[in-house]
Motif scaffolding. Structure first.
Motif, PDB file in Angstrom:
ATOM      1  N   LEU A  43      -7.723 -64.510  -5.825  1.00 21.78           N
ATOM      2  CA  LEU A  43      -6.892 -65.256  -4.883  1.00 21.78           C
ATOM      3  C   LEU A  43      -7.756 -65.866  -3.779  1.00 21.78           C
ATOM      4  O   LEU A  43      -7.609 -67.047  -3.442  1.00 21.78           O
ATOM      5  N   VAL A  44      -8.666 -65.095  -3.241  1.00 24.18           N
ATOM      6  CA  VAL A  44      -9.566 -65.585  -2.194  1.00 24.18           C
ATOM      7  C   VAL A  44     -10.393 -66.755  -2.715  1.00 24.18           C
ATOM      8  O   VAL A  44     -10.555 -67.773  -2.030  1.00 24.18           O
ATOM      9  N   ARG A  45     -10.889 -66.647  -3.937  1.00 19.92           N
ATOM     10  CA  ARG A  45     -11.678 -67.732  -4.530  1.00 19.92           C
ATOM     11  C   ARG A  45     -10.855 -69.009  -4.643  1.00 19.92           C
ATOM     12  O   ARG A  45     -11.316 -70.097  -4.283  1.00 19.92           O
ATOM     13  N   ARG A  46      -9.606 -68.888  -5.113  1.00 22.53           N
ATOM     14  CA  ARG A  46      -8.747 -70.069  -5.260  1.00 22.53           C
ATOM     15  C   ARG A  46      -8.426 -70.703  -3.908  1.00 22.53           C
ATOM     16  O   ARG A  46      -8.493 -71.931  -3.751  1.00 22.53           O
ATOM     17  N   VAL A  47      -8.077 -69.872  -2.921  1.00 16.31           N
ATOM     18  CA  VAL A  47      -7.715 -70.403  -1.605  1.00 16.31           C
ATOM     19  C   VAL A  47      -8.914 -71.069  -0.941  1.00 16.31           C
ATOM     20  O   VAL A  47      -8.810 -72.182  -0.420  1.00 16.31           O
ATOM     21  N   GLU A  53     -11.998 -78.101  -0.971  1.00 11.20           N
ATOM     22  CA  GLU A  53     -11.729 -79.348  -1.693  1.00 11.20           C
ATOM     23  C   GLU A  53     -10.875 -80.314  -0.876  1.00 11.20           C
ATOM     24  O   GLU A  53     -11.106 -81.530  -0.897  1.00 11.20           O
ATOM     25  N   VAL A  54      -9.917 -79.813  -0.137  1.00 10.85           N
ATOM     26  CA  VAL A  54      -8.936 -80.671   0.520  1.00 10.85           C
ATOM     27  C   VAL A  54      -9.163 -80.824   2.021  1.00 10.85           C
ATOM     28  O   VAL A  54      -8.903 -81.882   2.578  1.00 10.85           O
ATOM     29  N   HIS A  55      -9.665 -79.785   2.679  1.00 16.17           N
ATOM     30  CA  HIS A  55      -9.710 -79.783   4.130  1.00 16.17           C
ATOM     31  C   HIS A  55     -11.117 -79.783   4.731  1.00 16.17           C
ATOM     32  O   HIS A  55     -11.246 -79.782   5.954  1.00 16.17           O
ATOM     33  N   SER A  56     -12.139 -79.781   3.909  1.00 18.40           N
ATOM     34  CA  SER A  56     -13.498 -79.768   4.457  1.00 18.40           C
ATOM     35  C   SER A  56     -13.803 -81.101   5.143  1.00 18.40           C
ATOM     36  O   SER A  56     -13.149 -82.120   4.886  1.00 18.40           O
ATOM     37  N   ALA A  62     -14.318 -88.452   3.233  1.00 21.85           N
ATOM     38  CA  ALA A  62     -14.279 -89.296   2.037  1.00 21.85           C
ATOM     39  C   ALA A  62     -12.928 -89.998   1.910  1.00 21.85           C
ATOM     40  O   ALA A  62     -12.865 -91.194   1.564  1.00 21.85           O
ATOM     41  N   ARG A  63     -11.846 -89.293   2.205  1.00 19.35           N
ATOM     42  CA  ARG A  63     -10.520 -89.921   2.119  1.00 19.35           C
ATOM     43  C   ARG A  63     -10.355 -91.007   3.188  1.00 19.35           C
ATOM     44  O   ARG A  63      -9.791 -92.066   2.918  1.00 19.35           O
ATOM     45  N   TRP A  64     -10.842 -90.739   4.409  1.00 22.02           N
ATOM     46  CA  TRP A  64     -10.791 -91.759   5.456  1.00 22.02           C
ATOM     47  C   TRP A  64     -11.626 -92.977   5.052  1.00 22.02           C
ATOM     48  O   TRP A  64     -11.210 -94.113   5.244  1.00 22.02           O
TER      49      TRP A  64
END
Length: 74
Positions: A43-47, A53-56, A62-64
Protein backbone atom coordinates in the motif's frame (compact mmCIF):
# COMPACT_ATOMS: atom_id res chain seq x y z
CA UNK A 1 -12.78 7.94 1.73
CA UNK A 2 -16.47 7.85 2.55
CA UNK A 3 -17.81 9.64 -0.53
CA UNK A 4 -15.17 11.49 -2.52
CA UNK A 5 -12.89 9.52 -4.82
CA UNK A 6 -11.82 11.91 -7.60
CA UNK A 7 -11.95 10.11 -10.93
CA UNK A 8 -12.07 6.80 -9.03
CA UNK A 9 -8.33 7.06 -8.32
CA UNK A 10 -8.43 5.63 -4.79
CA UNK A 11 -10.37 2.56 -5.91
CA UNK A 12 -8.68 1.94 -9.26
CA UNK A 13 -5.13 2.41 -7.97
CA UNK A 14 -5.83 0.66 -4.65
CA UNK A 15 -4.68 3.66 -2.61
CA UNK A 16 -6.99 2.95 0.31
CA UNK A 17 -10.67 2.33 0.85
CA UNK A 18 -13.30 4.00 -1.34
CA UNK A 19 -16.66 3.40 0.34
CA UNK A 20 -18.81 5.14 -2.30
CA UNK A 21 -21.04 6.65 0.37
CA UNK A 22 -21.63 3.43 2.28
CA UNK A 23 -21.11 3.92 6.00
CA UNK A 24 -20.83 0.14 6.53
CA UNK A 25 -18.18 -0.15 3.82
CA UNK A 26 -16.35 2.85 5.27
CA UNK A 27 -16.28 1.34 8.75
CA UNK A 28 -15.27 -2.03 7.32
CA UNK A 29 -12.48 -0.36 5.36
CA UNK A 30 -11.23 1.44 8.45
CA UNK A 31 -11.24 -1.87 10.31
CA UNK A 32 -9.33 -3.52 7.44
CA UNK A 33 -6.73 -0.76 7.41
CA UNK A 34 -6.36 -1.00 11.19
CA UNK A 35 -5.90 -4.78 11.25
CA UNK A 36 -3.37 -4.65 8.41
CA UNK A 37 -1.44 -1.70 9.86
CA UNK A 38 1.73 -3.73 10.43
CA UNK A 39 1.84 -5.05 6.85
CA UNK A 40 1.47 -2.10 4.51
CA UNK A 41 4.55 -2.20 2.31
CA UNK A 42 2.55 -2.70 -0.89
CA UNK A 43 0.00 0.00 0.00
CA UNK A 44 2.80 2.41 0.89
CA UNK A 45 4.53 1.65 -2.42
CA UNK A 46 1.35 2.35 -4.41
CA UNK A 47 0.54 5.58 -2.55
CA UNK A 48 4.08 6.94 -2.79
CA UNK A 49 4.21 6.03 -6.47
CA UNK A 50 0.94 7.82 -7.12
CA UNK A 51 2.07 10.94 -5.24
CA UNK A 52 5.37 11.01 -7.13
CA UNK A 53 3.64 10.45 -10.47
CA UNK A 54 0.89 13.04 -10.01
CA UNK A 55 1.99 15.55 -7.39
CA UNK A 56 5.78 15.80 -7.64
CA UNK A 57 7.37 19.07 -8.73
CA UNK A 58 8.50 17.44 -11.99
CA UNK A 59 5.04 16.07 -12.77
CA UNK A 60 3.21 19.30 -12.01
CA UNK A 61 5.79 21.36 -13.93
CA UNK A 62 5.46 19.07 -16.94
CA UNK A 63 1.67 19.49 -16.97
CA UNK A 64 1.98 23.29 -16.68
CA UNK A 65 4.54 23.28 -19.49
CA UNK A 66 2.23 21.21 -21.70
CA UNK A 67 -0.67 23.55 -20.96
CA UNK A 68 1.37 26.63 -21.83
CA UNK A 69 2.63 25.01 -25.03
CA UNK A 70 -0.94 24.11 -26.03
CA UNK A 71 -2.17 27.64 -25.32
CA UNK A 72 0.64 29.15 -27.37
CA UNK A 73 -0.29 26.96 -30.33
CA UNK A 74 -3.95 28.04 -30.17
Amino acid sequence: TLQFDPDGVVASRQLGIAAEGSWDRFVGGARELWTSRSDREELVRRVRGHVAEVHSIESVAARWSDLIDNLQRS
